[in-house]
Design a protein around this motif. Structure first.
Motif, PDB file in Angstrom:
ATOM      1  N   ASN A   2       0.867  -1.180   0.000  1.00 43.68           N
ATOM      2  CA  ASN A   2       0.000   0.000   0.000  1.00 43.68           C
ATOM      3  C   ASN A   2       0.903   1.229   0.000  1.00 43.68           C
ATOM      4  OD1 ASN A   2      -1.605   2.220   0.617  1.00 43.68           O
ATOM      5  ND2 ASN A   2      -3.171   0.880   1.512  1.00 43.68           N
ATOM      6  N   PHE A   3       1.164   1.704  -1.208  1.00 44.71           N
ATOM      7  CA  PHE A   3       2.161   2.763  -1.399  1.00 44.71           C
ATOM      8  C   PHE A   3       1.867   3.990  -0.539  1.00 44.71           C
ATOM      9  CE2 PHE A   3       3.722   6.503  -3.723  1.00 44.71           C
ATOM     10  CZ  PHE A   3       5.069   6.174  -3.808  1.00 44.71           C
ATOM     11  N   SER A   4       0.614   4.456  -0.635  1.00 44.65           N
ATOM     12  CA  SER A   4       0.256   5.696   0.041  1.00 44.65           C
ATOM     13  C   SER A   4       0.376   5.584   1.570  1.00 44.65           C
ATOM     14  CB  SER A   4      -1.160   6.056  -0.400  1.00 44.65           C
ATOM     15  OG  SER A   4      -1.657   7.042   0.391  1.00 44.65           O
ATOM     16  N   ASN A   5      -0.138   4.489   2.144  1.00 46.79           N
ATOM     17  CA  ASN A   5      -0.053   4.327   3.609  1.00 46.79           C
ATOM     18  C   ASN A   5       1.390   4.237   4.086  1.00 46.79           C
ATOM     19  OD1 ASN A   5      -2.737   4.398   3.863  1.00 46.79           O
ATOM     20  ND2 ASN A   5      -3.034   2.201   4.271  1.00 46.79           N
ATOM     21  N   THR A   6       2.195   3.473   3.364  1.00 42.16           N
ATOM     22  CA  THR A   6       3.606   3.314   3.754  1.00 42.16           C
ATOM     23  C   THR A   6       4.305   4.670   3.721  1.00 42.16           C
ATOM     24  OG1 THR A   6       3.537   1.172   2.676  1.00 42.16           O
ATOM     25  CG2 THR A   6       5.717   1.988   3.244  1.00 42.16           C
ATOM     26  N   LEU A   7       4.010   5.409   2.657  1.00 46.94           N
ATOM     27  CA  LEU A   7       4.653   6.715   2.473  1.00 46.94           C
ATOM     28  C   LEU A   7       4.254   7.687   3.586  1.00 46.94           C
ATOM     29  CD1 LEU A   7       6.386   8.066   0.244  1.00 46.94           C
ATOM     30  CD2 LEU A   7       4.270   8.949  -0.715  1.00 46.94           C
ATOM     31  N   ILE A   8       2.960   7.764   3.867  1.00 44.93           N
ATOM     32  CA  ILE A   8       2.477   8.716   4.877  1.00 44.93           C
ATOM     33  C   ILE A   8       3.009   8.331   6.265  1.00 44.93           C
ATOM     34  CG2 ILE A   8       0.393   9.609   6.035  1.00 44.93           C
ATOM     35  CD1 ILE A   8      -0.951   9.614   3.244  1.00 44.93           C
ATOM     36  N   SER A   9       3.093   7.045   6.532  1.00 41.49           N
ATOM     37  CA  SER A   9       3.605   6.679   7.863  1.00 41.49           C
ATOM     38  C   SER A   9       5.104   6.992   7.949  1.00 41.49           C
ATOM     39  CB  SER A   9       3.236   5.234   8.207  1.00 41.49           C
ATOM     40  OG  SER A   9       4.315   4.396   8.082  1.00 41.49           O
ATOM     41  N   TRP A  10       5.847   6.829   6.861  1.00 38.22           N
ATOM     42  CA  TRP A  10       7.263   7.252   6.853  1.00 38.22           C
ATOM     43  C   TRP A  10       7.340   8.764   7.127  1.00 38.22           C
ATOM     44  CZ3 TRP A  10       9.741  11.040   4.225  1.00 38.22           C
ATOM     45  CH2 TRP A  10      11.139  11.072   4.324  1.00 38.22           C
ATOM     46  N   TYR A  11       6.448   9.503   6.484  1.00 40.28           N
ATOM     47  CA  TYR A  11       6.453  10.969   6.606  1.00 40.28           C
ATOM     48  C   TYR A  11       6.252  11.404   8.059  1.00 40.28           C
ATOM     49  CZ  TYR A  11       4.982  15.832   5.703  1.00 40.28           C
ATOM     50  OH  TYR A  11       4.866  17.202   5.701  1.00 40.28           O
ATOM     51  N   HIS A  12       5.304  10.767   8.736  1.00 41.99           N
ATOM     52  CA  HIS A  12       5.048  11.144  10.132  1.00 41.99           C
ATOM     53  C   HIS A  12       6.283  10.961  11.004  1.00 41.99           C
ATOM     54  CE1 HIS A  12       1.061  12.415   9.671  1.00 41.99           C
ATOM     55  NE2 HIS A  12       0.605  11.248   9.236  1.00 41.99           N
ATOM     56  N   ASN A  13       7.092   9.994  10.673  1.00 42.93           N
ATOM     57  CA  ASN A  13       8.281   9.743  11.493  1.00 42.93           C
ATOM     58  C   ASN A  13       9.495  10.582  11.102  1.00 42.93           C
ATOM     59  OD1 ASN A  13       6.980   7.781  12.976  1.00 42.93           O
ATOM     60  ND2 ASN A  13       7.439   6.188  11.463  1.00 42.93           N
ATOM     61  N   HIS A  14       9.498  11.115   9.891  1.00 43.63           N
ATOM     62  CA  HIS A  14      10.738  11.764   9.414  1.00 43.63           C
ATOM     63  C   HIS A  14      10.609  13.218   8.996  1.00 43.63           C
ATOM     64  CE1 HIS A  14      11.487   7.437   8.862  1.00 43.63           C
ATOM     65  NE2 HIS A  14      12.728   7.749   9.151  1.00 43.63           N
ATOM     66  N   LYS A  15       9.422  13.751   8.909  1.00 46.51           N
ATOM     67  CA  LYS A  15       9.264  15.080   8.292  1.00 46.51           C
ATOM     68  C   LYS A  15      10.010  16.177   9.061  1.00 46.51           C
ATOM     69  CE  LYS A  15       4.911  16.237  10.511  1.00 46.51           C
ATOM     70  NZ  LYS A  15       3.538  16.590  10.353  1.00 46.51           N
ATOM     71  N   ARG A  16      10.472  17.162   8.276  1.00 48.99           N
ATOM     72  CA  ARG A  16      11.098  18.329   8.884  1.00 48.99           C
ATOM     73  C   ARG A  16       9.996  19.314   9.259  1.00 48.99           C
ATOM     74  NH1 ARG A  16      14.750  19.529   3.723  1.00 48.99           N
ATOM     75  NH2 ARG A  16      12.852  18.670   2.815  1.00 48.99           N
ATOM     76  N   SER A  17      10.265  20.081  10.306  1.00 50.58           N
ATOM     77  CA  SER A  17       9.271  21.086  10.656  1.00 50.58           C
ATOM     78  C   SER A  17       9.619  22.370   9.897  1.00 50.58           C
ATOM     79  CB  SER A  17       9.321  21.290  12.176  1.00 50.58           C
ATOM     80  OG  SER A  17       8.802  22.519  12.495  1.00 50.58           O
ATOM     81  N   LEU A  18       8.761  22.754   8.966  1.00 44.07           N
ATOM     82  CA  LEU A  18       9.035  23.929   8.130  1.00 44.07           C
ATOM     83  C   LEU A  18       7.870  24.902   8.250  1.00 44.07           C
ATOM     84  CD1 LEU A  18      10.273  21.920   5.001  1.00 44.07           C
ATOM     85  CD2 LEU A  18      11.696  23.141   6.642  1.00 44.07           C
ATOM     86  N   PRO A  19       8.164  26.225   8.309  1.00 46.22           N
ATOM     87  CA  PRO A  19       7.102  27.185   8.616  1.00 46.22           C
ATOM     88  C   PRO A  19       5.894  27.113   7.680  1.00 46.22           C
ATOM     89  CG  PRO A  19       9.118  28.308   7.903  1.00 46.22           C
ATOM     90  CD  PRO A  19       9.465  26.879   8.124  1.00 46.22           C
TER      91      PRO A  19
END
Ligand code: SF4
Length: 346
Positions: A2-19
């Motif tokens: 499930n490409f989208s779910n895997t991607l979004i869960s990766w994002y929650h763990n790695h995203k940078r905080s940008l204004p």
């Protein structure tokens, strides 16, 4: 997978905080997207903060003099973005100051292409339109083993089709942010960190050892070599001379020293005999010396500029000359800015 779910869960763990991720204000998102085109986040961040501080609303941006906008943009390159930024702000003002509310309407703004419109529409209004930028091409071509050139008509069409089939329509903002962030941090152009990648078991490029081959890009057009001999005027009262570039083409609307263009290095007498030199100094007595024997090389997308700076000390004042402070305050292109800061220390 499930490409989208895997991607979004990766994002929650790695995203940078940008204004610009902390807001849904379309004006601020648009500003960040234009600044970040062809620009890395670290380089664009101070410009974003400066612009938001000086122009907190689209009204203030629209009302500012163009020179001020260009000055604030100085050093970021691709100046047509700054001019379009203001033209688009004025378009918004012409429509009662209301920012366009859909992907289709956003496309009508000057300087807003499909990618930027999709980014604003999905981040600000949660419209399910997919973004396709360099990061997205790289990620999709590697995971799905797509080898169509990303800069060919067919490639663009097929990549869009694939991207559209993958977006999560309920979470378009997160999905788009996630895929771009994944390309920027994880599946980077050189040496991606496949060892800790959640797509490792499904990624065609990883399994087939084709990471360095993907994405495929057609070769660029030939780069044109130009030699610019800039005339750095110094009058008896310490003034200098600048000219404004035409409103179209490279560095449009920015200021620079007048220059002689040639096919290569010039001897002193060839330089001073050139028509463009005579147009500036005809009838004025002067002493000239070359500041840099070796050209300074500046690369643009389709041009390679070899820059030489010649110091021209005139015996009399020259019409149109300005103080060094005035010259430094003009919107300058990067070659001018660097030279002035070195020659006339800050
Ligand atoms: S396995 Fe490597 S190449 Fe494939 S998506 Fe992950 S980081 Fe990119």
């Amino acid at each position: 997978m499930n490409f989208s779910n895997t991607l979004i869960s990766w994002y929650h763990n790695h995203k940078r905080s940008l204004p610009w991720r902390e807001t849904t204000d379309p004006y601020l998102i648009w500003l960040s997207e234009i600044i970040l085109q062809q620009t890395r986040v670290n380089q664009g961040m101070p410009y974003y903060l400066k612009f938001v501080e000086r122009f907190p609303t689209v009204q203030e941006l629209a009302a500012a003099p163009q020179e001020e906008v260009l000055k604030l943009w100085q050093g970021l390159g691709y100046y047509s973005r700054a001019r379009n930024l203001q033209a688009a702000a004025r378009q918004v003002i012409d429509k009662a100051g209301i920012f366009p509310k859909s992907y289709k309407e956003l496309l009508e703004l000057k300087g807003v292409g499909e990618y930027t419109a999709a980014a604003i529409a999905s981040f600000a209004y949660k419209e399910p339109v997919v973004v396709v930028d360099g990061n997205v091409y790289r990620v999709l071509s590697r995971i799905y083993g797509f080898s169509l050139p990303i800069n060919s008509t067919e490639g663009v069409k097929e990549f869009k089709k694939l991207a559209n089939s993958l977006i999560d329509p309920k979470k378009p903002a997160q999905y788009n942010q996630a895929i771009m962030e994944f390309g920027a941090l994880q599946c980077v152009p050189k040496n991606p960190d496949c060892g800790v990648c959640p797509f490792q078991n499904d990624c065609a490029a990883f399994k087939e050892d084709r990471i360095t081959e993907l994405p495929v890009k057609l070769k660029k057009t030939k780069v044109l070599s130009l030699h610019h001999h800039y005339m750095v005027t110094i009058t008896p009262s310490g003034k200098t001379l600048l000219q404004e570039r035409p409103q179209t083409g490279i560095w449009a609307g920015l200021y620079e020293f007048p220059f002689v263009e040639s096919n290569g290095a010039l001897l002193s007498h060839e330089f001073t005999a050139a028509d463009s030199f005579q147009e500036v100094y005809g009838g004025v007595r002067f002493r000239e010396s070359v500041y840099n024997q070796e050209p300074i090389i500046h690369k643009l997308s389709h041009r390679k500029i070899h820059a030489y700076f010649w110091i021209i000390e005139t015996e009399t004042e020259v019409e149109g000359a300005m103080s060094i402070a005035e010259a430094k305050a003009k919107p300058l292109h990067v070659l001018m800015e660097r030279f002035m800061n070195e020659f006339w220390h800050k």
